[in-house]
Design a protein around this motif. Structure first.
Motif, PDB file in Angstrom:
ATOM      1  N   GLU A  70      -4.587   4.600   3.567  1.00 49.16           N
ATOM      2  CA  GLU A  70      -5.792   5.204   2.992  1.00 49.16           C
ATOM      3  C   GLU A  70      -6.034   4.704   1.576  1.00 49.16           C
ATOM      4  O   GLU A  70      -7.177   4.473   1.162  1.00 49.16           O
ATOM      5  N   GLU A  71      -4.938   4.523   0.805  1.00 53.15           N
ATOM      6  CA  GLU A  71      -5.068   4.030  -0.559  1.00 53.15           C
ATOM      7  C   GLU A  71      -5.568   2.572  -0.571  1.00 53.15           C
ATOM      8  O   GLU A  71      -6.357   2.173  -1.421  1.00 53.15           O
ATOM      9  N   ASN A  72      -5.072   1.756   0.388  1.00 52.71           N
ATOM     10  CA  ASN A  72      -5.500   0.378   0.480  1.00 52.71           C
ATOM     11  C   ASN A  72      -6.976   0.257   0.842  1.00 52.71           C
ATOM     12  O   ASN A  72      -7.683  -0.649   0.397  1.00 52.71           O
ATOM     13  N   VAL A  73      -7.451   1.193   1.679  1.00 56.77           N
ATOM     14  CA  VAL A  73      -8.877   1.193   2.054  1.00 56.77           C
ATOM     15  C   VAL A  73      -9.719   1.562   0.850  1.00 56.77           C
ATOM     16  O   VAL A  73     -10.753   0.987   0.546  1.00 56.77           O
ATOM     17  N   GLU A 117       5.790   8.394   8.805  1.00 52.58           N
ATOM     18  CA  GLU A 117       4.443   8.175   9.324  1.00 52.58           C
ATOM     19  C   GLU A 117       3.390   8.670   8.339  1.00 52.58           C
ATOM     20  O   GLU A 117       2.356   8.014   8.130  1.00 52.58           O
ATOM     21  N   ASN A 118       3.634   9.827   7.727  1.00 55.26           N
ATOM     22  CA  ASN A 118       2.697  10.359   6.730  1.00 55.26           C
ATOM     23  C   ASN A 118       2.611   9.447   5.509  1.00 55.26           C
ATOM     24  O   ASN A 118       1.532   9.233   4.941  1.00 55.26           O
ATOM     25  N   LYS A 119       3.750   8.880   5.115  1.00 55.61           N
ATOM     26  CA  LYS A 119       3.779   7.979   3.967  1.00 55.61           C
ATOM     27  C   LYS A 119       2.982   6.713   4.263  1.00 55.61           C
ATOM     28  O   LYS A 119       2.212   6.224   3.430  1.00 55.61           O
ATOM     29  N   GLU A 120       3.162   6.149   5.490  1.00 54.88           N
ATOM     30  CA  GLU A 120       2.427   4.952   5.883  1.00 54.88           C
ATOM     31  C   GLU A 120       0.937   5.227   5.958  1.00 54.88           C
ATOM     32  O   GLU A 120       0.115   4.395   5.553  1.00 54.88           O
TER      33      GLU A 120
END
Length: 385
Positions: A382-385, A374-377
């Motif tokens: 956040e990186e995609n945003v 879940e933390n990885k997802e």
């Protein structure tokens, strides 16, 4: 699109821990493994332990001349010894399914044995009827002794653990007093039973080369079937299981919880009483003034644990414990201490007790793995945003 739950694919350890049957098999194998290592450390040959077990299981052994011999007497003795373990395992298992811990199987066994002995020595010597009355009275005596505990638990919330422990000693000393009062009794035995009181069957003795195998083996099979039928196929069994899962919910659903507790302890005691009657009239030709407990009731707790409180599992576990007990003589003749069988039994119980701890550990690992995913997802989003 979200990734699939990584925990949907179960690992082998997770599958095993969710299967009570698989765990029972594994802990038995672990018990034998540790016993093998212990025997090797003592400087003895571990193979001799397995030879003794095979001898009791199949009747096959090698004589002094090196010849392979088949003697069914060993098989008959194994089955005869297994009967009280099976019945006392059913005693513990039945109470457990109703949410109770019946540690008084030994006392209920002693009461059944004592009543069977009295009936055997004092009832009319009518062929066929004599032993039947003795066995039925043993069952009723065990049921009453267990029912007392159930009533105290249901009506006054008296702990069944404390009550059954105390009643074990009451049963022991009452048995000594009652049997010692029978004319002709010395410090350890009574006069011999009349033949009409015995549950031995010439046919069984003949096919097993004069072993002590008796009608008790049929009593055990009937008891296992009855246990399964009551628990799995009747409204009574459903009510008992519901009471065991959640007493308050069962009461709210209209199940008579008080009656369920009393009935479950009574039926539980009946199984132990039958074990006592079977041992009294099948394994001995006289009544015994017991100086201590036979420990079938206590071992029955381990049998029920290994059998997961199920009918079939308890039957197999009882046969296993009977095999260990019946092979002690052969082990000693092969320079293996008979105490190794008690070590195996103890290790099996310890490993069974560790089961819940292992399940908690697996759940903790699953939780950590899920949190990590879940933390990885979340980081990727956040990186995609």
């Amino acid at each position: 699109m979200k990734n699939k739950n990584p925990l949907e694919k179960k690992t082998l350890s997770q599958i095993i821990l969710k299967s009570d049957g698989a765990i029972s098999i594994i802990v038995v194998l672990l018990g034998f493994l540790f016993a093998t290592i212990l025997i090797a450390c003592m400087g003895r040959n571990p193979l001799n332990m397995y030879k003794a077990l095979i001898q009791s299981l199949t009747g096959l052994y090698t004589n002094r001349k090196g010849e392979l011999v088949w003697n069914l007497r060993y098989v008959g003795e194994w089955l005869a010894v297994s009967v009280p373990y099976i019945l006392c395992g059913l005693c513990m298992g039945f109470a457990s399914r109703a949410g109770l811990f019946n540690i008084g199987g030994e006392g209920q066994y002693i009461v059944g044995m004592t009543v069977a002995q009295v009936i055997a020595l004092k009832f009319f010597q009518i062929p066929g009827l004599h032993w039947m009355v003795a066995i039925v009275c043993a069952i009723l005596a065990g049921a009453i002794w267990g029912g007392i505990v159930g009533y105290l638990k249901a009506k006054f919330e008296v702990s069944e653990v404390v009550t059954t422990i105390m009643l074990n000693y009451v049963a022991l000393y009452l048995s000594r007093i009652i049997i010692s009062a029978i004319p002709g009794t010395n410090t350890y035995k009574t006069v011999n039973y009349p033949e009409t009181a015995m549950i031995r069957w010439d046919f069984l003795e003949k096919i097993t080369n004069n072993s002590t195998l008796n009608l008790g083996i049929f009593f055990a099979i009937i008891a296992v079937i009855l246990y399964w039928f009551i628990m799995e196929k009747t409204n009574l069994g459903f009510g008992l299981r519901a009471t065991g899962y959640n007493k308050d919910a069962a009461k709210y659903a209209g199940i008579p919880v008080v009656a369920s507790i009393v009935i479950s302890m009574a039926i539980s005691g009946a199984f132990a009483g039958l074990a006592g009657g079977t041992v009294a009239l099948g394994s001995f030709r006289y009544g015994r003034v017991i100086s201590g407990m036979d420990n079938y009731g206590f071992t029955g707790i381990a049998v029920a644990l290994v059998g997961n409180n199920t009918a079939g599992g308890t039957l197999l576990a009882g046969l296993l414990f009977g095999l260990l007990a019946s092979s002690q003589g052969a082990m000693q003749s092969m320079q293996i201490p008979k105490e190794i069988t008690f070590i195996i039994q103890g290790l099996i119980v310890v490993f069974i007790a560790m089961r819940e701890g292992l399940r908690m550990y697996v759940k903790w690992q699953e939780k950590k793995k899920l949190e990590k995913v879940e933390n990885k997802e979340k980081t990727l989003e956040e990186e995609n945003v």
